[in-house]
Design a protein around this motif. Structure first.
Motif, PDB file in Angstrom:
ATOM      1  N   THR A   1      -3.787   6.297   6.090  1.00 15.91           N
ATOM      2  CA  THR A   1      -3.198   6.523   7.410  1.00 15.91           C
ATOM      3  C   THR A   1      -1.728   6.891   7.246  1.00 15.91           C
ATOM      4  O   THR A   1      -1.193   6.936   6.129  1.00 15.91           O
ATOM      5  CB  THR A   1      -3.334   5.257   8.270  1.00 15.91           C
ATOM      6  OG1 THR A   1      -2.681   4.167   7.610  1.00 15.91           O
ATOM      7  CG2 THR A   1      -4.805   4.907   8.467  1.00 15.91           C
ATOM      8  N   ALA A   2      -1.084   7.158   8.352  1.00  9.52           N
ATOM      9  CA  ALA A   2       0.340   7.512   8.318  1.00  9.52           C
ATOM     10  C   ALA A   2       1.162   6.304   7.878  1.00  9.52           C
ATOM     11  O   ALA A   2       0.809   5.148   8.134  1.00  9.52           O
ATOM     12  CB  ALA A   2       0.796   7.984   9.694  1.00  9.52           C
ATOM     13  N   ALA A   3       2.252   6.573   7.197  1.00  8.50           N
ATOM     14  CA  ALA A   3       3.145   5.506   6.753  1.00  8.50           C
ATOM     15  C   ALA A   3       3.732   4.791   7.969  1.00  8.50           C
ATOM     16  O   ALA A   3       3.876   5.388   9.051  1.00  8.50           O
ATOM     17  CB  ALA A   3       4.254   6.074   5.877  1.00  8.50           C
ATOM     18  N   PRO A   4       4.085   3.518   7.829  1.00  7.65           N
ATOM     19  CA  PRO A   4       4.623   2.783   8.989  1.00  7.65           C
ATOM     20  C   PRO A   4       5.854   3.427   9.601  1.00  7.65           C
ATOM     21  O   PRO A   4       6.006   3.441  10.827  1.00  7.65           O
ATOM     22  CB  PRO A   4       4.949   1.402   8.400  1.00  7.65           C
ATOM     23  CG  PRO A   4       4.038   1.258   7.242  1.00  7.65           C
ATOM     24  CD  PRO A   4       3.876   2.631   6.678  1.00  7.65           C
ATOM     25  N   PHE A   5       6.735   3.986   8.784  1.00 10.38           N
ATOM     26  CA  PHE A   5       7.931   4.625   9.335  1.00 10.38           C
ATOM     27  C   PHE A   5       7.580   5.863  10.155  1.00 10.38           C
ATOM     28  O   PHE A   5       8.238   6.180  11.139  1.00 10.38           O
ATOM     29  CB  PHE A   5       8.890   5.013   8.208  1.00 10.38           C
ATOM     30  CG  PHE A   5       9.480   3.824   7.480  1.00 10.38           C
ATOM     31  CD1 PHE A   5       9.488   2.571   8.065  1.00 10.38           C
ATOM     32  CD2 PHE A   5      10.025   3.972   6.222  1.00 10.38           C
ATOM     33  CE1 PHE A   5      10.015   1.472   7.411  1.00 10.38           C
ATOM     34  CE2 PHE A   5      10.557   2.875   5.556  1.00 10.38           C
ATOM     35  CZ  PHE A   5      10.558   1.631   6.148  1.00 10.38           C
TER      36      PHE A   5
ATOM     37  N   LEU B   1       0.823  -1.208   0.000  1.00  8.99           N
ATOM     38  CA  LEU B   1       0.000   0.000   0.000  1.00  8.99           C
ATOM     39  C   LEU B   1       0.860   1.262   0.000  1.00  8.99           C
ATOM     40  O   LEU B   1       0.542   2.237  -0.692  1.00  8.99           O
ATOM     41  CB  LEU B   1      -0.931  -0.009   1.215  1.00  8.99           C
ATOM     42  CG  LEU B   1      -1.854   1.198   1.390  1.00  8.99           C
ATOM     43  CD1 LEU B   1      -2.825   1.308   0.228  1.00  8.99           C
ATOM     44  CD2 LEU B   1      -2.607   1.115   2.712  1.00  8.99           C
ATOM     45  N   PHE B   2       1.944   1.239   0.752  1.00  9.49           N
ATOM     46  CA  PHE B   2       2.807   2.417   0.844  1.00  9.49           C
ATOM     47  C   PHE B   2       4.048   2.297  -0.044  1.00  9.49           C
ATOM     48  O   PHE B   2       4.955   3.131   0.057  1.00  9.49           O
ATOM     49  CB  PHE B   2       3.240   2.628   2.297  1.00  9.49           C
ATOM     50  CG  PHE B   2       2.110   3.012   3.209  1.00  9.49           C
ATOM     51  CD1 PHE B   2       1.673   4.324   3.288  1.00  9.49           C
ATOM     52  CD2 PHE B   2       1.450   2.055   3.966  1.00  9.49           C
ATOM     53  CE1 PHE B   2       0.629   4.686   4.123  1.00  9.49           C
ATOM     54  CE2 PHE B   2       0.413   2.398   4.807  1.00  9.49           C
ATOM     55  CZ  PHE B   2      -0.008   3.717   4.886  1.00  9.49           C
ATOM     56  N   SER B   3       4.104   1.270  -0.908  1.00  6.29           N
ATOM     57  CA  SER B   3       5.211   1.092  -1.874  1.00  6.29           C
ATOM     58  C   SER B   3       6.569   1.116  -1.194  1.00  6.29           C
ATOM     59  O   SER B   3       7.500   1.792  -1.640  1.00  6.29           O
ATOM     60  CB  SER B   3       5.137   2.169  -2.967  1.00  6.29           C
ATOM     61  OG  SER B   3       3.913   2.110  -3.648  1.00  6.29           O
ATOM     62  N   ILE B   4       6.684   0.369  -0.113  1.00  5.45           N
ATOM     63  CA  ILE B   4       7.951   0.306   0.622  1.00  5.45           C
ATOM     64  C   ILE B   4       8.825  -0.770  -0.016  1.00  5.45           C
ATOM     65  O   ILE B   4       8.381  -1.908  -0.166  1.00  5.45           O
ATOM     66  CB  ILE B   4       7.713  -0.011   2.108  1.00  5.45           C
ATOM     67  CG1 ILE B   4       6.769   1.020   2.717  1.00  5.45           C
ATOM     68  CG2 ILE B   4       9.023  -0.052   2.870  1.00  5.45           C
ATOM     69  CD1 ILE B   4       6.368   0.711   4.148  1.00  5.45           C
ATOM     70  N   PRO B   5      10.048  -0.438  -0.411  1.00  6.17           N
ATOM     71  CA  PRO B   5      10.916  -1.459  -1.004  1.00  6.17           C
ATOM     72  C   PRO B   5      11.335  -2.505   0.026  1.00  6.17           C
ATOM     73  O   PRO B   5      11.664  -2.183   1.162  1.00  6.17           O
ATOM     74  CB  PRO B   5      12.121  -0.657  -1.512  1.00  6.17           C
ATOM     75  CG  PRO B   5      12.113   0.602  -0.714  1.00  6.17           C
ATOM     76  CD  PRO B   5      10.687   0.892  -0.383  1.00  6.17           C
ATOM     77  N   VAL B   6      11.300  -3.755  -0.389  1.00  2.10           N
ATOM     78  CA  VAL B   6      11.680  -4.877   0.478  1.00  2.10           C
ATOM     79  C   VAL B   6      13.110  -5.261   0.144  1.00  2.10           C
ATOM     80  O   VAL B   6      13.414  -5.623  -0.999  1.00  2.10           O
ATOM     81  CB  VAL B   6      10.730  -6.076   0.281  1.00  2.10           C
ATOM     82  CG1 VAL B   6      11.160  -7.243   1.156  1.00  2.10           C
ATOM     83  CG2 VAL B   6       9.299  -5.673   0.582  1.00  2.10           C
ATOM     84  N   LYS B   7      13.987  -5.200   1.131  1.00  2.00           N
ATOM     85  CA  LYS B   7      15.400  -5.510   0.933  1.00  2.00           C
ATOM     86  C   LYS B   7      15.832  -6.798   1.628  1.00  2.00           C
ATOM     87  O   LYS B   7      16.996  -7.188   1.510  1.00  2.00           O
ATOM     88  CB  LYS B   7      16.268  -4.355   1.473  1.00  2.00           C
ATOM     89  CG  LYS B   7      15.994  -3.021   0.817  1.00  2.00           C
ATOM     90  CD  LYS B   7      16.395  -3.020  -0.648  1.00  2.00           C
ATOM     91  CE  LYS B   7      16.204  -1.644  -1.271  1.00  2.00           C
ATOM     92  NZ  LYS B   7      16.555  -1.643  -2.702  1.00  2.00           N
ATOM     93  N   GLU B   8      14.919  -7.443   2.356  1.00  3.93           N
ATOM     94  CA  GLU B   8      15.257  -8.679   3.063  1.00  3.93           C
ATOM     95  C   GLU B   8      14.245  -9.755   2.694  1.00  3.93           C
ATOM     96  O   GLU B   8      13.030  -9.544   2.794  1.00  3.93           O
ATOM     97  CB  GLU B   8      15.250  -8.458   4.576  1.00  3.93           C
ATOM     98  CG  GLU B   8      16.297  -7.480   5.068  1.00  3.93           C
ATOM     99  CD  GLU B   8      16.221  -7.280   6.567  1.00  3.93           C
ATOM    100  OE1 GLU B   8      16.791  -8.111   7.299  1.00  3.93           O
ATOM    101  OE2 GLU B   8      15.599  -6.296   6.994  1.00  3.93           O
TER     102      GLU B   8
END
Length: 277
Positions: free
Chosen positions: A260-264, A81-88
């Motif tokens: 809502t606010a982004a997780p970070f 939803l927030f287009s957060i890149p997954v690095k792990e």
């Protein structure tokens, strides 16, 4: 004629040799050469496990990984939803480990001409999916087949994408096909996915059927153009087409959603704390 040694001079020489580190190759406390001092010999110089730590325990190294491990993010859809890149890759395993299946689509040798001759390596194409709207495709090249497959599985997990499913005709029961006509392109290959009525099945090549079933598509027509014998470009184009299903804004998606606010931003106090390893 016997000449008695000068004991005082011998004592002075011994004292000087002790300060230098002895007459051997050792250099005293610095321990160059064979004289290792208190450090011991072999690999037991602090390289072992500290406190019996388990190697299989995941220690996240990114902010997103820390939030996932602490349970601050409930599902993988919040990440999309927030287009957060997954690095792990462990983040994907955390949400989809029991459902995720991987399949080797193709292994092909590739060669490089060098001054010493030809250098042969192996290129692996691996697809991962849960048959419930998530699909990933990874490509890895290595000198060994097993290493290439492992690397491709990790790349596929990091490249996982959501697949939107829809209906043909009446909206009854669970979604079974693609919502609209979508197209993907790689190289000269174009793949077009067309919605199909319930019960049609997957009208595609064997490789296309495997990829579509791993994405959770039950009924679909496919149309291809280009040099589809190139398996790598064909499955890439099909993956891009599946990924494009969320690129169309249909009337079903017109309603306003309060973001809502982004997780970070929401968990900034937790992320500001120093991580204890």
């Amino acid at each position: 004629m016997y000449i008695s040694p000068d004991l005082s001079s011998l004592k002075n020489n011994n004292k000087m040799s002790e300060e230098r580190g002895g007459f051997g190759r050792g250099r005293g406390e610095r321990g160059r050469g064979r004289g290792r001092g208190d450090r011991g010999r072999g690999r037991g110089r602090g390289r072992g496990r500290e406190g019996g730590r388990d190697e299989n325990v995941w220690v996240p190294v990114t902010k997103l990984g820390r939030l996932v491990k602490e349970g601050k993010i409930g599902s993988i859809e919040e990440i999309f939803l927030f287009s957060i890149p997954v690095k792990e890759a462990e983040i994907i395993d955390y949400f989809l480990k029991d459902k995720l299946q991987d399949e080797v689509m193709k292994i092909m040798p590739v060669q490089k001409q060098s001054s010493a001759g030809q250098r042969t390596r192996f290129k692996a194409f691996v697809a991962v999916g849960d048959a419930a709207g998530h699909i990933g495709l990874g490509v890895k090249c290595s000198s060994e087949v097993a290493t290439a497959i492992r690397g491709a599985i990790l790349a596929a997990k990091l490249n996982i994408a959501p697949v939107r499913r829809g209906y043909w005709g009446r909206k009854a029961s669970a979604p079974h096909t693609v919502p609209t006509k979508v197209t993907g392109k790689c190289g000269s290959v174009r793949v077009r996915l067309i919605p199909a009525p319930r019960g049609t099945g997957l009208v595609s090549s064997p490789a296309g059927k495997r990829l579509l079933s791993m994405a959770g598509i039950e009924d679909c027509y496919t149309s291809t153009r280009g040099h589809t014998r190139t398996m790598g470009n064909f499955i890439k184009a099909l993956f891009y087409a599946l990924r494009n299903t969320y690129g169309y804004l249909e009337p079903d998606l017109w309603k306003e959603n309060v973001l809502t606010a982004a997780p970070f931003q929401e968990h900034t106090d937790f992320l500001s704390k120093k991580q204890i390893k």
